[in-house]
Design a protein around this motif. Structure first.
Motif, PDB file in Angstrom:
ATOM      1  N   MET A 186       0.865  -1.421   0.046  1.00  0.00           N
ATOM      2  CA  MET A 186      -0.167  -0.059   0.003  1.00  0.00           C
ATOM      3  C   MET A 186       0.963   1.303   0.159  1.00  0.00           C
ATOM      4  N   THR A 187       1.762   1.145   0.616  1.00  0.00           N
ATOM      5  CA  THR A 187       2.851   2.261   0.852  1.00  0.00           C
ATOM      6  C   THR A 187       3.635   2.637  -0.276  1.00  0.00           C
ATOM      7  N   THR A 188       3.761   1.528  -1.519  1.00  0.00           N
ATOM      8  CA  THR A 188       4.635   1.592  -2.770  1.00  0.00           C
ATOM      9  C   THR A 188       4.023   2.725  -3.625  1.00  0.00           C
ATOM     10  N   PRO A 189       2.609   2.585  -4.025  1.00  0.00           N
ATOM     11  CA  PRO A 189       2.027   3.752  -4.816  1.00  0.00           C
ATOM     12  C   PRO A 189       2.131   4.861  -4.151  1.00  0.00           C
ATOM     13  N   LEU A 190       1.956   4.945  -2.893  1.00  0.00           N
ATOM     14  CA  LEU A 190       2.018   6.329  -2.541  1.00  0.00           C
ATOM     15  C   LEU A 190       3.394   7.132  -2.529  1.00  0.00           C
ATOM     16  N   ILE A 191       4.741   6.289  -2.053  1.00  0.00           N
ATOM     17  CA  ILE A 191       5.720   6.917  -2.478  1.00  0.00           C
ATOM     18  C   ILE A 191       6.230   7.187  -3.913  1.00  0.00           C
TER      19      ILE A 191
END
Length: 112
Positions: free
Chosen positions: A1-6
């Motif tokens: 989930m944090t990969t698309p945000l980063i």
């Protein structure tokens, strides 16, 4: 989930950096090229030196006191002395400018 945000934050940062870079480049291209570089007298010399030309050569006003004229002469001469790789012609014009402003002008003009 944090990969698309980063990844999204990285793309946004790259976009802002690109925008800033383009604006800086456009500002750089539109500025005057000689605005910050033109500090000294740029011009040919007149056949007979005037007080105005002498003051321009030394970078001072025509009404400058004699001690300031000598200071300005020394500063300009250090940068243009023939022993330090400067021109004999420029050194003679600088000396002539000092003599003109100190009231020691010769009627013959420059040695060159």
């Amino acid at each position: 989930m944090t990969t698309p945000l980063i990844a999204g934050m990285a793309v946004a940062a790259a976009a802002y950096a690109g925008r800033y870079g383009i604006q800086a480049w456009q500002a750089f291209k539109t500025r005057s090229p000689t605005a910050s570089l033109r500090r000294f007298y740029e011009g040919g010399f007149q056949p007979v030196m005037t007080r105005r030309e002498a003051a321009l050569i030394l970078g001072i006003r025509e009404s400058t006191p004699s001690d300031k004229v000598k200071e300005a002469h020394r500063r300009v001469m250090v940068a243009n002395h023939p022993d330090a790789g400067g021109s004999h012609y420029l050194a003679s014009k600088i000396n002539e400018a000092k003599d003109m402003l100190l009231g020691k002008a010769k009627s013959g003009g420059s040695a060159f």
